[in-house]
Scaffold this motif. Structure first.
Motif, PDB file in Angstrom:
ATOM      1  N   HIS A 234      63.582  68.533  29.204  1.00  0.00           N
ATOM      2  CA  HIS A 234      63.461  67.548  30.296  1.00  0.00           C
ATOM      3  C   HIS A 234      64.185  66.236  29.987  1.00  0.00           C
ATOM      4  CE1 HIS A 234      60.031  65.562  28.246  1.00  0.00           C
ATOM      5  NE2 HIS A 234      59.382  66.707  28.245  1.00  0.00           N
TER       6      HIS A 234
ATOM      7  N   HIS B 226      66.735  63.245  30.602  1.00  0.00           N
ATOM      8  CA  HIS B 226      67.455  62.486  31.624  1.00  0.00           C
ATOM      9  C   HIS B 226      68.755  61.992  31.003  1.00  0.00           C
ATOM     10  CE1 HIS B 226      68.806  59.698  34.520  1.00  0.00           C
ATOM     11  NE2 HIS B 226      68.209  58.617  34.057  1.00  0.00           N
TER      12      HIS B 226
ATOM     13  N   TYR C 165      68.085  67.493  39.811  1.00  0.00           N
ATOM     14  CA  TYR C 165      67.565  68.236  38.669  1.00  0.00           C
ATOM     15  C   TYR C 165      68.295  69.549  38.490  1.00  0.00           C
ATOM     16  CZ  TYR C 165      63.748  64.996  37.942  1.00  0.00           C
ATOM     17  OH  TYR C 165      63.020  63.872  37.644  1.00  0.00           O
TER      18      TYR C 165
ATOM     19  N   CYS D  88      66.928  65.897  34.357  1.00  0.00           N
ATOM     20  CA  CYS D  88      67.337  64.991  35.425  1.00  0.00           C
ATOM     21  C   CYS D  88      68.776  64.558  35.173  1.00  0.00           C
ATOM     22  CB  CYS D  88      66.416  63.772  35.489  1.00  0.00           C
ATOM     23  SG  CYS D  88      66.813  62.650  36.849  1.00  0.00           S
TER      24      CYS D  88
ATOM     25  N   GLU E 220      62.399  60.239  24.718  1.00  0.00           N
ATOM     26  CA  GLU E 220      60.985  59.855  24.723  1.00  0.00           C
ATOM     27  C   GLU E 220      60.560  59.551  23.288  1.00  0.00           C
ATOM     28  OE1 GLU E 220      57.949  61.774  27.342  1.00  0.00           O
ATOM     29  OE2 GLU E 220      57.097  62.377  25.411  1.00  0.00           O
TER      30      GLU E 220
ATOM     31  N   HIS F  99      56.486  58.076  30.291  1.00  0.00           N
ATOM     32  CA  HIS F  99      56.239  57.643  31.663  1.00  0.00           C
ATOM     33  C   HIS F  99      57.281  58.297  32.550  1.00  0.00           C
ATOM     34  CE1 HIS F  99      59.519  54.802  30.730  1.00  0.00           C
ATOM     35  NE2 HIS F  99      59.677  54.650  32.031  1.00  0.00           N
ATOM     36  N   LEU F 100      57.107  58.181  33.852  1.00  0.00           N
ATOM     37  CA  LEU F 100      58.096  58.659  34.805  1.00  0.00           C
ATOM     38  C   LEU F 100      59.012  57.511  35.173  1.00  0.00           C
ATOM     39  CD1 LEU F 100      55.958  60.886  37.226  1.00  0.00           C
ATOM     40  CD2 LEU F 100      57.248  61.581  35.193  1.00  0.00           C
TER      41      LEU F 100
ATOM     42  N   ASP G 238      61.669  60.091  39.068  1.00  0.00           N
ATOM     43  CA  ASP G 238      60.597  60.791  38.337  1.00  0.00           C
ATOM     44  C   ASP G 238      61.095  61.473  37.070  1.00  0.00           C
ATOM     45  OD1 ASP G 238      58.661  59.961  40.096  1.00  0.00           O
ATOM     46  OD2 ASP G 238      58.716  61.787  41.297  1.00  0.00           O
TER      47      ASP G 238
ATOM     48  N   ARG H 209      61.886  61.981  33.037  1.00  0.00           N
ATOM     49  CA  ARG H 209      61.203  61.758  31.766  1.00  0.00           C
ATOM     50  C   ARG H 209      62.225  61.689  30.643  1.00  0.00           C
ATOM     51  NH1 ARG H 209      57.273  66.765  31.402  1.00  0.00           N
ATOM     52  NH2 ARG H 209      59.057  67.746  32.422  1.00  0.00           N
TER      53      ARG H 209
END
Length: 228
Positions: free
Chosen positions: A61, A63, A100, A106, A128, A171-172, A176, A178
């Protein structure tokens, strides 16, 4: 001194499906194909699609942002709008669209590129992290500079001058999105060994590789391979 982003690796469950997605929607065909990995050239950064097969893994996931020349942005919007529920944000005069991929990453395409190509590499990756202060200190010691921080202290943005790294507490974010987990990137460095030595005491691991490359695992489990 750090420079450009050489590669970003994404973990994919089904390699053929992921390759087909990027071929169809972004015109990115493999330059290298192995049993568990495909390498796509985004116009300056290799996008590595990697099936689960060992360590380092690709990111989950994630981004990340692809650069496009400002005058090519509308082409991407028109091409993708019929297939995806696009989200758009403005950063000053520059626009970015978000959608996506088939693995839940993302993908951003932003007006930041140069040249004649429709894409000119990855200019941003989001990681993250568990402890923002710890992660910021690690990456500034590695050789990046802070450019801004989130108002609510959930993120910090750093740069080498050639690409940006955002560190996010869980967090988003926009669209949205991550931050990615166990992300694997390759980063150019004037002196890979010296850069790695600056963070050796806080890295999970530091491993010399062939060709004077050094692979560093940061405190949150992200891998950074430093190479000239």
């Amino acid at each position: 001194m750090l420079s450009s982003l050489r590669w970003l690796a994404l973990e994919v469950k089904y390699l053929d499906r992921a390759v087909a997605f990027y071929e169809r929607h972004l015109d990115l065909s493999p330059t290298t194909r192995r049993e568990s990995e495909a390498v796509l050239d985004t116009g300056g950064t290799d996008l590595v699609l990697r099936a689960p097969s060992g360590v380092p893994r690709g990111g989950l996931h994630v981004h990340y942002a692809l650069a496009t020349p400002p005058d090519r942005y509308e082409e991407w919007w028109d091409r993708l709008a019929d297939t995806f529920d696009l989200v758009e944000h403005r950063f000053g005069s520059a626009r970015s669209l978000y959608f996506y991929d088939v693995e839940g990453n993302c993908v951003e395409i932003g007006q930041r590129g140069e040249g004649a190509g429709a894409l000119s590499g990855v200019f941003e990756v989001v990681l993250e992290v568990e402890d923002l202060d710890r992660a910021e200190a690690f990456y500034t010691d590695l050789g990046m500079d802070v450019t801004n921080r989130g108002e609510e202290r959930k993120r910090v943005r750093l740069t080498t001058g050639r690409f940006d790294l955002e560190l996010w507490e869980p967090h988003l974010g926009l669209a949205d999105a991550r931050g990615g987990v166990h992300v694997d990137v390759g980063v150019g460095a004037d002196d890979p060994a010296a850069a790695a030595a600056r963070v050796e005491g806080r890295a999970r691991s530091v491993a010399p590789l062939d060709g004077e490359r050094v692979r560093v695992c940061d405190p949150d489990g992200h891998y950074v391979t430093l190479l000239e």
